[in-house]
Write a protein that holds these residues in place. Structure first.
Motif, PDB file in Angstrom:
ATOM      1  N   LYS A 153       0.906  -1.220  -0.021  1.00 22.88           N
ATOM      2  CA  LYS A 153      -0.079   0.090  -0.013  1.00 22.88           C
ATOM      3  C   LYS A 153       0.902   1.266  -0.109  1.00 22.88           C
ATOM      4  O   LYS A 153       0.416   2.425  -0.138  1.00 22.88           O
ATOM      5  CB  LYS A 153      -0.903   0.039   1.176  1.00 22.88           C
ATOM      6  CG  LYS A 153      -2.017  -1.031   1.147  1.00 22.88           C
ATOM      7  CD  LYS A 153      -2.914  -1.119   2.509  1.00 22.88           C
ATOM      8  CE  LYS A 153      -3.843  -2.285   2.225  1.00 22.88           C
ATOM      9  NZ  LYS A 153      -4.371  -2.354   3.535  1.00 22.88           N
ATOM     10  N   THR A 154       2.026   1.119   0.428  1.00 27.37           N
ATOM     11  CA  THR A 154       2.962   2.403   0.374  1.00 27.37           C
ATOM     12  C   THR A 154       3.484   2.856  -1.097  1.00 27.37           C
ATOM     13  O   THR A 154       4.076   1.836  -1.853  1.00 27.37           O
ATOM     14  CB  THR A 154       4.289   1.971   1.120  1.00 27.37           C
ATOM     15  OG1 THR A 154       3.896   1.531   2.490  1.00 27.37           O
ATOM     16  CG2 THR A 154       5.228   3.100   1.338  1.00 27.37           C
ATOM     17  N   MET A 155       3.354   3.891  -1.577  1.00 32.97           N
ATOM     18  CA  MET A 155       3.551   4.510  -2.885  1.00 32.97           C
ATOM     19  C   MET A 155       5.141   4.995  -2.697  1.00 32.97           C
ATOM     20  O   MET A 155       5.281   5.908  -2.177  1.00 32.97           O
ATOM     21  CB  MET A 155       2.833   5.689  -3.217  1.00 32.97           C
ATOM     22  CG  MET A 155       1.591   4.925  -3.643  1.00 32.97           C
ATOM     23  SD  MET A 155       1.625   3.983  -5.265  1.00 32.97           S
ATOM     24  CE  MET A 155       2.146   4.978  -6.650  1.00 32.97           C
ATOM     25  N   ALA A 156       6.048   4.501  -3.298  1.00 30.50           N
ATOM     26  CA  ALA A 156       7.559   4.765  -3.188  1.00 30.50           C
ATOM     27  C   ALA A 156       7.803   5.687  -4.395  1.00 30.50           C
ATOM     28  O   ALA A 156       8.691   6.733  -4.118  1.00 30.50           O
ATOM     29  CB  ALA A 156       8.583   3.424  -3.334  1.00 30.50           C
ATOM     30  N   LEU A 157       7.204   5.577  -5.506  1.00 34.05           N
ATOM     31  CA  LEU A 157       7.547   6.720  -6.482  1.00 34.05           C
ATOM     32  C   LEU A 157       5.944   6.737  -7.276  1.00 34.05           C
ATOM     33  O   LEU A 157       5.094   5.925  -7.228  1.00 34.05           O
ATOM     34  CB  LEU A 157       8.482   6.242  -7.454  1.00 34.05           C
ATOM     35  CG  LEU A 157       9.767   5.782  -7.083  1.00 34.05           C
ATOM     36  CD1 LEU A 157      10.655   5.134  -8.195  1.00 34.05           C
ATOM     37  CD2 LEU A 157      10.368   7.219  -6.493  1.00 34.05           C
ATOM     38  N   GLU A 158       5.752   7.954  -7.728  1.00 37.83           N
ATOM     39  CA  GLU A 158       4.420   8.456  -8.073  1.00 37.83           C
ATOM     40  C   GLU A 158       4.505   8.967  -9.179  1.00 37.83           C
ATOM     41  O   GLU A 158       4.869  10.360  -9.251  1.00 37.83           O
ATOM     42  CB  GLU A 158       3.479   9.065  -6.925  1.00 37.83           C
ATOM     43  CG  GLU A 158       1.958   8.831  -7.306  1.00 37.83           C
ATOM     44  CD  GLU A 158       1.299   9.175  -6.126  1.00 37.83           C
ATOM     45  OE1 GLU A 158       1.735   9.363  -4.926  1.00 37.83           O
ATOM     46  OE2 GLU A 158       0.022   9.405  -6.333  1.00 37.83           O
ATOM     47  N   MET A 159       4.132   8.797 -10.361  1.00 29.48           N
ATOM     48  CA  MET A 159       4.094   9.246 -11.730  1.00 29.48           C
ATOM     49  C   MET A 159       5.321  10.198 -12.021  1.00 29.48           C
ATOM     50  O   MET A 159       5.022  11.483 -12.105  1.00 29.48           O
ATOM     51  CB  MET A 159       2.694  10.197 -11.725  1.00 29.48           C
ATOM     52  CG  MET A 159       1.643   9.205 -11.961  1.00 29.48           C
ATOM     53  SD  MET A 159       1.666   8.140 -13.361  1.00 29.48           S
ATOM     54  CE  MET A 159       1.397   9.267 -14.742  1.00 29.48           C
TER      55      MET A 159
END
Lengths: 234, 247
Positions: A18-24
């Protein structure tokens, strides 16, 4: 950037559960520059470098290095320095040097010898007897002894004292091939900012700034370190 | 690049096996020097199991360190293909398996020779053949070839299963307790594979109250083993090439 030279990243996202490490993330990093990937701990710097080095294969978006997705071809042209020691303890410096010499045609033995001498390290030293700072210097010497097209350095000065940091940064500058791209990740901005051409600020997996260092300094009227502290203040 | 990586793998593993073989050699010398036949069988049974267990531990630790430890960042950034990586791992471990058998046989031979010369070696060989016949092996040449081939394939299957498990838990499908999950996955996959293989493998024909495998049955068994190896290899290749997450 021409003919896909350098690094091109489009819509890159990476999550750990559920952890976003990198986003777009969208980035275009041309060759011939030293670029600082700056952000606090846990901002996604290491994840980005691991994707570029081929250690993380599962992600969304498109990443290319000289026009290739991270694969066998890119591993030949990328010189990656991880943020922790990655050689087995039983090895001696000369064993690791032999491995790099065998594996990478662009490895320069004379440069390695000069760097070891500069760092006051002997090829006969066993890795398990070396301090953290010595290990970092030794690994940096290995990585910078390659005449690679892309250098990815993850926290190269994270575990050494201020005096050693200067030596390491001088080494990076002295051995930087002007036709290559050097991406250096760190949260120790003050020490590295003077060698950077461009800066990237990364916060919670998103790029919040990507500009030439001089234009940031001119626009803000302060050092990169001060701008960083402002952007990332808690 | 395969030879280069093999050389690296050889140097990485040779110290552990060197120490293991030195220990067995010292044990052999001490048995010969003390010249007491009674403890020989017990000592060597113990040594055999120690050798086998250490071999397995070393193999697992080689894969485990290569994927779980910091060394993974080195192995997976080297300019070698996934095929090279997997084949080198298999070859080097098969090499050590043969070396371990050679060392064990040499040491056992030395003890038996020291006890009563060549006659003792002959007696031991007859005893070995007798035991094999009791276990249901018909000692025709082609059966021995099938036996050894099957034995080597079983070892390769075991190596690939270890590699499969280590790589599978380093994907997005396993986020927590990776080492525990690796052990659980090993037993689950092992059980499923063995169940399928035993279901489809030929059971042989009944001769004098015991089942004997014919040549055709042995060939089918080998083909089934090869299929199991191919499935494990392809799955491991997929995980390493497309799903790997070295954190």
């Amino acid at each position: 950037m021409t003919n896909g030279e350098g690094i091109a990243i489009r819509g890159l996202s990476k999550n750990y559960g559920k952890t976003m490490a990198l986003e777009m993330i969208d980035l275009t990093l041309p060759k011939g520059k030293i670029i600082g990937l700056l952000g606090p701990n846990g901002s996604g710097k290491t994840t980005l470098l691991k994707i570029l080095s081929g250690l993380l294969m599962n992600y969304d978006g498109r990443v290319t290095i000289n026009g290739h997705s991270p694969d066998l071809h890119t591993k030949r042209i990328v010189s990656y320095l991880p943020d922790s020691p990655y050689f087995a303890d039983w090895m001696k410096i000369k064993d690791a040097t032999r491995l790099f010499k065998d594996m990478y045609p662009d490895f320069r033995t004379d440069v390695m010898a000069a760097l070891l001498s500069r760092f006051e390290l002997s090829p006969k030293m066993r890795i398990k007897t070396m301090s953290k700072g010595m290990k970092e210097k030794f690994q940096l010497a290995l990585v910078m002894s390659r005449k690679a097209e892309i250098y990815l350095l993850d926290e190269p000065i994270g575990g050494v004292d201020p005096a050693a940091r200067d030596v390491i940064l001088q080494t990076i500058l002295a051995n930087f091939n002007p036709e290559s791209l050097l991406l250096i990740s760190t949260h120790l901005i003050q020490d590295v900012e003077k060698i950077l051409d461009e800066v990237i600020f990364i916060k919670n997996g998103r790029i919040v700034l990507h500009e030439p260092r001089n234009s940031v300094i001119e626009r803000e009227g302060k050092s990169i370190d001060d701008v960083f502290r402002e952007v990332f203040k808690c | 690049m395969l030879m280069t990586f093999l050389k690296h793998e050889f140097f990485s593993t040779s110290r552990k096996f060197g120490i293991l073989y030195l220990g067995i050699a010292l044990l052999t010398i001490s048995v010969i020097v003390f010249d007491d036949f009674e403890p020989i069988v017990a000592t060597f049974t113990l040594a055999f199991f120690a050798c086998f267990v250490l071999l397995i531990i070393t193999i697992i630790s080689t894969f485990e360190k290569s994927i779980f430890g910091p060394q993974a960042q080195l192995d997976f950034t080297l300019p070698i293909s996934t095929h090279t990586y997997l084949i080198a791992k298999i070859l080097i471990n098969v090499f050590w398996l043969f070396c371990s058998i050679a060392v064990f046989v040499a040491c056992l031979g030395a003890i038996l020779y020291a006890q009563n010369g060549f006659a003792m070696l002959g007696e031991f060989y007859q005893f070995f053949v007798f035991e094999m016949q009791n276990a249901g092996f018909v000692l025709r040449t082609e059966h021995w070839i099938f036996f050894y081939a099957s034995w080597i394939l079983s070892f390769v299957q075991f190596l690939l299963l270890i590699s499969f498990v280590c790589s599978a838990v380093h994907t997005r499908y396993f986020r927590k307790n990776k080492k525990v999950m690796a052990v659980v996955l090993y037993f689950v996959v092992s059980f499923i594979f063995n169940a399928i293989i035993s279901m489809i493998s030929p059971s042989g024909v009944l001769v004098d109250g015991s089942y004997v495998l014919r040549n055709g049955d042995l060939v089918i068994s080998l083909i089934i083993q090869l299929c199991a190896i191919a499935v494990l290899y392809a799955s491991t290749y997929y995980f390493l090439n497309y799903e790997l997450e070295i954190e």
